[in-house]
Scaffold this motif. Structure first.
Motif, PDB file in Angstrom:
ATOM      1  N   LEU A 124      18.410   1.697  80.452  1.00  0.00           N
ATOM      2  CA  LEU A 124      17.761   0.547  81.085  1.00  0.00           C
ATOM      3  C   LEU A 124      16.386   0.313  80.447  1.00  0.00           C
ATOM      4  N   GLY A 125      15.669   1.391  80.206  1.00  0.00           N
ATOM      5  CA  GLY A 125      14.353   1.303  79.584  1.00  0.00           C
ATOM      6  C   GLY A 125      14.395   0.740  78.175  1.00  0.00           C
ATOM      7  N   GLN A 126      15.548   0.823  77.531  1.00  0.00           N
ATOM      8  CA  GLN A 126      15.728   0.255  76.188  1.00  0.00           C
ATOM      9  C   GLN A 126      16.222  -1.188  76.245  1.00  0.00           C
ATOM     10  N   GLY A 127      16.335  -1.726  77.455  1.00  0.00           N
ATOM     11  CA  GLY A 127      16.774  -3.108  77.592  1.00  0.00           C
ATOM     12  C   GLY A 127      18.283  -3.282  77.680  1.00  0.00           C
ATOM     13  N   LYS A 128      19.011  -2.186  77.838  1.00  0.00           N
ATOM     14  CA  LYS A 128      20.463  -2.284  77.940  1.00  0.00           C
ATOM     15  C   LYS A 128      20.884  -2.504  79.397  1.00  0.00           C
ATOM     16  N   LYS A 129      22.106  -2.989  79.587  1.00  0.00           N
ATOM     17  CA  LYS A 129      22.684  -3.164  80.918  1.00  0.00           C
ATOM     18  C   LYS A 129      23.603  -1.977  81.183  1.00  0.00           C
ATOM     19  N   VAL A 130      23.620  -1.492  82.423  1.00  0.00           N
ATOM     20  CA  VAL A 130      24.462  -0.352  82.782  1.00  0.00           C
ATOM     21  C   VAL A 130      25.228  -0.646  84.068  1.00  0.00           C
ATOM     22  N   ALA A 131      26.315   0.084  84.247  1.00  0.00           N
ATOM     23  CA  ALA A 131      27.139  -0.049  85.452  1.00  0.00           C
ATOM     24  C   ALA A 131      27.834   1.276  85.700  1.00  0.00           C
ATOM     25  N   ARG A 132      28.407   1.410  86.881  1.00  0.00           N
ATOM     26  CA  ARG A 132      29.248   2.562  87.192  1.00  0.00           C
ATOM     27  C   ARG A 132      30.690   2.192  86.894  1.00  0.00           C
ATOM     28  N   ALA A 133      31.432   3.107  86.291  1.00  0.00           N
ATOM     29  CA  ALA A 133      32.844   2.863  85.997  1.00  0.00           C
ATOM     30  C   ALA A 133      33.620   2.631  87.291  1.00  0.00           C
ATOM     31  N   GLY A 134      33.182   3.248  88.373  1.00  0.00           N
ATOM     32  CA  GLY A 134      33.875   3.145  89.647  1.00  0.00           C
ATOM     33  C   GLY A 134      33.576   1.890  90.447  1.00  0.00           C
ATOM     34  N   GLY A 194      32.058  -7.496  85.963  1.00  0.00           N
ATOM     35  CA  GLY A 194      30.861  -8.274  85.653  1.00  0.00           C
ATOM     36  C   GLY A 194      29.620  -7.817  86.393  1.00  0.00           C
ATOM     37  N   MET A 195      29.739  -6.784  87.248  1.00  0.00           N
ATOM     38  CA  MET A 195      28.564  -6.235  87.929  1.00  0.00           C
ATOM     39  C   MET A 195      27.821  -5.320  86.957  1.00  0.00           C
ATOM     40  N   ASP A 222      25.123   7.440  93.566  1.00  0.00           N
ATOM     41  CA  ASP A 222      24.766   6.860  92.268  1.00  0.00           C
ATOM     42  C   ASP A 222      23.975   7.858  91.425  1.00  0.00           C
ATOM     43  N   VAL A 223      23.017   8.517  92.042  1.00  0.00           N
ATOM     44  CA  VAL A 223      22.153   9.449  91.322  1.00  0.00           C
ATOM     45  C   VAL A 223      22.934  10.654  90.794  1.00  0.00           C
ATOM     46  N   LEU A 224      23.911  11.113  91.544  1.00  0.00           N
ATOM     47  CA  LEU A 224      24.680  12.297  91.141  1.00  0.00           C
ATOM     48  C   LEU A 224      25.901  11.976  90.291  1.00  0.00           C
ATOM     49  N   ALA A 225      26.255  10.709  90.181  1.00  0.00           N
ATOM     50  CA  ALA A 225      27.461  10.308  89.449  1.00  0.00           C
ATOM     51  C   ALA A 225      27.315  10.528  87.943  1.00  0.00           C
ATOM     52  N   GLU A 226      28.430  10.797  87.303  1.00  0.00           N
ATOM     53  CA  GLU A 226      28.477  10.911  85.843  1.00  0.00           C
ATOM     54  C   GLU A 226      29.504   9.935  85.287  1.00  0.00           C
ATOM     55  N   ASP A 227      29.587   8.748  85.923  1.00  0.00           N
ATOM     56  CA  ASP A 227      30.496   7.707  85.446  1.00  0.00           C
ATOM     57  C   ASP A 227      29.749   6.444  85.043  1.00  0.00           C
ATOM     58  N   TRP A 228      28.463   6.606  84.686  1.00  0.00           N
ATOM     59  CA  TRP A 228      27.674   5.467  84.236  1.00  0.00           C
ATOM     60  C   TRP A 228      28.091   5.093  82.820  1.00  0.00           C
ATOM     61  N   LEU A 229      27.955   3.814  82.503  1.00  0.00           N
ATOM     62  CA  LEU A 229      28.282   3.351  81.165  1.00  0.00           C
ATOM     63  C   LEU A 229      27.393   2.192  80.774  1.00  0.00           C
ATOM     64  N   ILE A 230      27.237   2.003  79.490  1.00  0.00           N
ATOM     65  CA  ILE A 230      26.490   0.869  78.963  1.00  0.00           C
ATOM     66  C   ILE A 230      27.472  -0.286  78.847  1.00  0.00           C
ATOM     67  N   VAL A 231      27.065  -1.464  79.309  1.00  0.00           N
ATOM     68  CA  VAL A 231      27.933  -2.636  79.232  1.00  0.00           C
ATOM     69  C   VAL A 231      27.339  -3.623  78.232  1.00  0.00           C
ATOM     70  N   GLU A 232      28.197  -4.414  77.640  1.00  0.00           N
ATOM     71  CA  GLU A 232      27.754  -5.413  76.645  1.00  0.00           C
ATOM     72  C   GLU A 232      27.211  -6.629  77.325  1.00  0.00           C
ATOM     73  N   LEU A 264      20.455  -6.026  90.258  1.00  0.00           N
ATOM     74  CA  LEU A 264      21.916  -5.963  90.165  1.00  0.00           C
ATOM     75  C   LEU A 264      22.468  -7.373  90.033  1.00  0.00           C
ATOM     76  N   LYS A 265      23.302  -7.596  89.018  1.00  0.00           N
ATOM     77  CA  LYS A 265      24.045  -8.854  88.929  1.00  0.00           C
ATOM     78  C   LYS A 265      25.361  -8.626  89.651  1.00  0.00           C
ATOM     79  N   GLY A 266      25.592  -9.395  90.705  1.00  0.00           N
ATOM     80  CA  GLY A 266      26.808  -9.258  91.501  1.00  0.00           C
ATOM     81  C   GLY A 266      27.980  -9.994  90.878  1.00  0.00           C
ATOM     82  N   ILE A 267      29.172  -9.759  91.432  1.00  0.00           N
ATOM     83  CA  ILE A 267      30.378 -10.394  90.894  1.00  0.00           C
ATOM     84  C   ILE A 267      30.353 -11.904  91.079  1.00  0.00           C
ATOM     85  N   ASP A 268      29.565 -12.384  92.044  1.00  0.00           N
ATOM     86  CA  ASP A 268      29.469 -13.832  92.269  1.00  0.00           C
ATOM     87  C   ASP A 268      28.348 -14.472  91.449  1.00  0.00           C
ATOM     88  N   GLY A 269      27.711 -13.682  90.580  1.00  0.00           N
ATOM     89  CA  GLY A 269      26.637 -14.198  89.738  1.00  0.00           C
ATOM     90  C   GLY A 269      25.261 -14.095  90.358  1.00  0.00           C
TER      91      GLY A 269
END
Length: 141
Positions: free
Chosen positions: A64-74, A79-80, A131-141, A115-120
């Protein structure tokens, strides 16, 4: 005297055997290339692009600090994603702040995560313990 260190760095890597042992060739940002045994490499590095990402919350904050978008796989919503809103300073010129401060007052708008929601829609976001303990975070395009 020796001391312990921990670090985060992005590298390029590809599977490569050495002396019949599985491992990875590793290319560092300065161009240096080395080799690491499979178990050592996989204990130190997590994939951060494409399929199969499994980043930690700390990794997500780093990106996030590098300007990337992230989400949880779960997360169910396609589009969130989260993004960092950098801080800024602006002058009050409309409600609701105009009802709180005089017009022209300088406001220090602090950095935060949205957070960008599914409805925009866009809303501020705070992590849960899950969220803090999860290890399913990913970088999204």
């Amino acid at each position: 005297m020796t001391k312990k260190y921990i670090g985060t760095k992005e590298i390029l890597a590809w599977g490569q055997e050495k002396d019949g042992k599985p491992g990875y060739a590793v290319k560092y940002p300065d161009g240096y290339i080395s080799w690491s045994p499979k178990d050592v490499f996989e204990a130190a590095y997590r994939k951060c692009e494409g399929t199969g990402q499994h980043l930690t919350f700390g990794d997500a904050i780093h990106f996030l600090g590098q300007g990337k978008k992230v989400a949880r796989a779960g997360w169910d919503g396609k589009g969130m994603f989260l993004f960092l809103v950098p801080g800024s300073t602006f002058k009050v010129n409309r409600p609701p702040l105009l009802g709180i401060y005089p017009e022209g007052t300088d406001i220090n708008y602090r950095p935060h995560i949205d957070l960008k929601g599914i409805d925009g829609s866009i809303s501020t976001w705070n992590p849960t313990c899950n969220d803090v303990l999860a290890e399913d975070w990913l970088i999204v395009e």
